[in-house]
Motif scaffolding. Structure first.
Motif, mmCIF file in Angstrom:
data_model
loop_
_atom_site.group_PDB
_atom_site.id
_atom_site.type_symbol
_atom_site.label_atom_id
_atom_site.label_comp_id
_atom_site.label_asym_id
_atom_site.label_seq_id
_atom_site.Cartn_x
_atom_site.Cartn_y
_atom_site.Cartn_z
ATOM 1 N N VAL A 126 22.989 11.197 42.437
ATOM 2 C CA VAL A 126 23.807 11.576 41.288
ATOM 3 C C VAL A 126 25.276 11.795 41.655
ATOM 4 N N LEU A 127 25.587 11.879 42.952
ATOM 5 C CA LEU A 127 26.951 12.191 43.343
ATOM 6 C C LEU A 127 27.280 11.557 44.689
ATOM 7 N N ASP A 128 28.416 10.894 44.742
ATOM 8 C CA ASP A 128 28.946 10.385 45.999
ATOM 9 C C ASP A 128 30.033 11.362 46.435
ATOM 10 N N VAL A 129 29.734 12.196 47.421
ATOM 11 C CA VAL A 129 30.674 13.243 47.822
ATOM 12 C C VAL A 129 31.947 12.686 48.454
ATOM 13 N N LEU A 130 31.956 11.435 48.855
ATOM 14 C CA LEU A 130 33.148 10.828 49.454
ATOM 15 C C LEU A 130 34.043 10.125 48.427
#
Length: 140
Positions: A126-130
């Motif tokens: 759900v999320l690409d932290v980069l």
């Protein structure tokens, strides 16, 4: 004639991108009170820069008097010692040191968040932290 090789220093070189011909070592060197030139003098490297962790190092080109920092040079303080000698009187020499401060590439890690995830069923990827972080002003 009196020959004077003056010390030089350069700061804030980004090691990730490097810098070509960032410093002219002879810009402040003198022969007989005048700016020294490579037609009248010669540069010999006494001590090249020492590698940090086996990485690349800044270099002094004796043919041009210019210092360059290759892209990918680790952050740190580097020194290069050189000798400037008069070509007409080769024993007429003076030594100087060049100090190069190489900086780390800036890293910006921005906060991340996600909402509306159903806790019962969950979710993956759900999320690409980069996605909003940068290294050297480029997306990581």
């Amino acid at each position: 004639p009196v020959i004077v090789a003056n010390d030089d220093a350069i700061n804030n070189i980004n090691g990730a991108v490097g810098a070509v011909d960032v410093l002219d070592a002879m810009a402040n060197d003198l022969l007989n009170g005048q700016r020294a030139s490579l037609t009248q003098t010669a540069i010999t490297i006494i001590n090249p820069a020492t590698s940090i962790g086996g990485g690349l190092v800044p270099t002094l080109n004796p043919a041009t008097g210019k210092v360059s920092v290759q892209a990918g040079t680790p952050a740190g303080i580097y020194t290069i010692a050189y000798q400037l000698c008069e070509q007409l009187n080769p024993s007429n020499c003076d030594q100087a040191t060049i100090t190069i401060a190489v900086d780390q590439a800036p890293i910006i890690a921005n906060d991340d968040g996600v909402s509306n995830i159903n806790g019962a069923s969950g979710a993956s990827n759900v999320l690409d932290v980069l996605a909003n972080d940068t290294l050297n002003a480029q997306l990581a």
